[in-house]
Design a protein around this motif. Sequence first.
Motif, short mmCIF file in Angstrom:
data_model
loop_
_atom_site.label_atom_id
_atom_site.label_comp_id
_atom_site.label_asym_id
_atom_site.label_seq_id
_atom_site.Cartn_x
_atom_site.Cartn_y
_atom_site.Cartn_z
N ASP A 1 7.28 31.37 3.79
CA ASP A 1 8.52 30.59 3.89
C ASP A 1 8.41 29.37 2.96
OD1 ASP A 1 11.02 29.83 4.72
OD2 ASP A 1 10.37 29.02 6.65
N GLY B 1 4.70 26.93 3.55
CA GLY B 1 5.93 26.16 3.74
C GLY B 1 6.04 25.60 5.15
N TRP C 1 14.08 24.83 9.80
CA TRP C 1 15.11 25.86 9.92
C TRP C 1 14.77 26.95 10.92
CZ3 TRP C 1 13.58 23.36 5.56
CH2 TRP C 1 14.56 22.67 4.87
N GLU D 1 1.35 23.41 2.14
CA GLU D 1 2.56 22.61 1.89
C GLU D 1 2.23 21.49 0.92
OE1 GLU D 1 5.87 21.20 1.48
OE2 GLU D 1 6.08 22.54 3.19
C1 LIG Z 1 12.05 26.56 3.68
S1 LIG Z 1 10.93 25.24 3.78
C2 LIG Z 1 9.87 25.70 5.12
C3 LIG Z 1 10.58 25.69 6.44
C4 LIG Z 1 9.73 25.80 7.68
N1 LIG Z 1 8.82 26.94 7.63
C5 LIG Z 1 10.65 25.88 8.87
O1 LIG Z 1 10.72 26.95 9.52
O2 LIG Z 1 11.33 24.90 9.16
C6 LIG Z 1 9.94 25.51 2.37
C7 LIG Z 1 8.81 24.52 2.19
O3 LIG Z 1 7.93 25.06 1.20
C8 LIG Z 1 7.38 24.00 0.45
N2 LIG Z 1 6.99 24.54 -0.84
C9 LIG Z 1 7.80 24.94 -1.84
N3 LIG Z 1 7.09 25.42 -2.85
C10 LIG Z 1 5.79 25.35 -2.49
C11 LIG Z 1 4.57 25.73 -3.13
N4 LIG Z 1 4.56 26.29 -4.34
N5 LIG Z 1 3.41 25.52 -2.48
C12 LIG Z 1 3.42 24.96 -1.22
N6 LIG Z 1 4.55 24.60 -0.57
C13 LIG Z 1 5.71 24.79 -1.20
C14 LIG Z 1 8.49 22.98 0.36
O4 LIG Z 1 7.96 21.69 0.16
C15 LIG Z 1 9.21 23.15 1.69
O5 LIG Z 1 8.84 22.17 2.63
#
Ligand SMILES: C[S@@+](CC[C@H](N)C(=O)[O-])C[C@H]1O[C@@H](n2cnc3c(N)ncnc32)[C@H](O)[C@@H]1O
Length: 197
Positions: free
Chosen positions: A128, A34, A9, A60
């Motif tokens: 994120d 993330g 995103w 992640e």
């Molecule tokens: C909004 S996306 C990240 C988008 C990315 N930074 C970008 O700019 O495209 C959120 C990510 O956080 C990961 N995630 C969610 N909860 C998490 C956690 N508790 N620990 C590690 N990663 C996590 C998800 O698997 C997901 O891929």
Amino acid sequence: MAENCLEGWCSRAKAVALTNAIIEEQPQLCVEIGIFGGRSIVPCAAALRQNGSGVIYGIETWSPAIATEHFTSEENDSWWQQVDFPRIKQDFFAFIALHGFTEQIRVIEKTSRDAASLFDAIDFLHIDGAHSVFNAAEDVVLYASKLKIGGIVVLDDIDWPTTGPAHEILKSIAEPLTTINDDEGKPACAFMRKVRN
Ligand SMILES: C[S@@+](CC[C@H](N)C(=O)[O-])C[C@H]1O[C@@H](n2cnc3c(N)ncnc32)[C@H](O)[C@@H]1O
């Protein structure tokens, strides 16, 4: 390049703001919570490569269960349940290998909760991960406390009601630098500098 090849995103405007901040601040220890497909960590790594020093740890899990551990919304959580994480992860690793970012990017495949104890003095922090009230606030509490005074923290999706508490916590210890708007012109991503504990 990353914009066209990587899923995620991170807008062009946000990628430019991330890279400019990293070039200006010259951080050595960066952390991103993330990664998803790498759309934001890769521009950060490119800036570190240009700087000639510094690493970014990407935290992640690539797991639908973890992404929906705490409730965000019915629509959000059902979307995350159907993501093809194995393919996203494979494409990300293939990209960073192909484009030589393995020196700058260190992946920690753990939950942000489990990885928090690995860090001490962070220079640059991009939050994120999961956008639930619980996770966003928890990530801020666990990681902003490890950010150095004077360090930069970036919080994504500040326009989501669920990230409001996380943003409020950050505002108590950090001062705003700039805000990146989304395509509709709404404030979407806050860049702040930590000024107190
Ligand atoms: C909004 S996306 C990240 C988008 C990315 N930074 C970008 O700019 O495209 C959120 C990510 O956080 C990961 N995630 C969610 N909860 C998490 C956690 N508790 N620990 C590690 N990663 C996590 C998800 O698997 C997901 O891929």
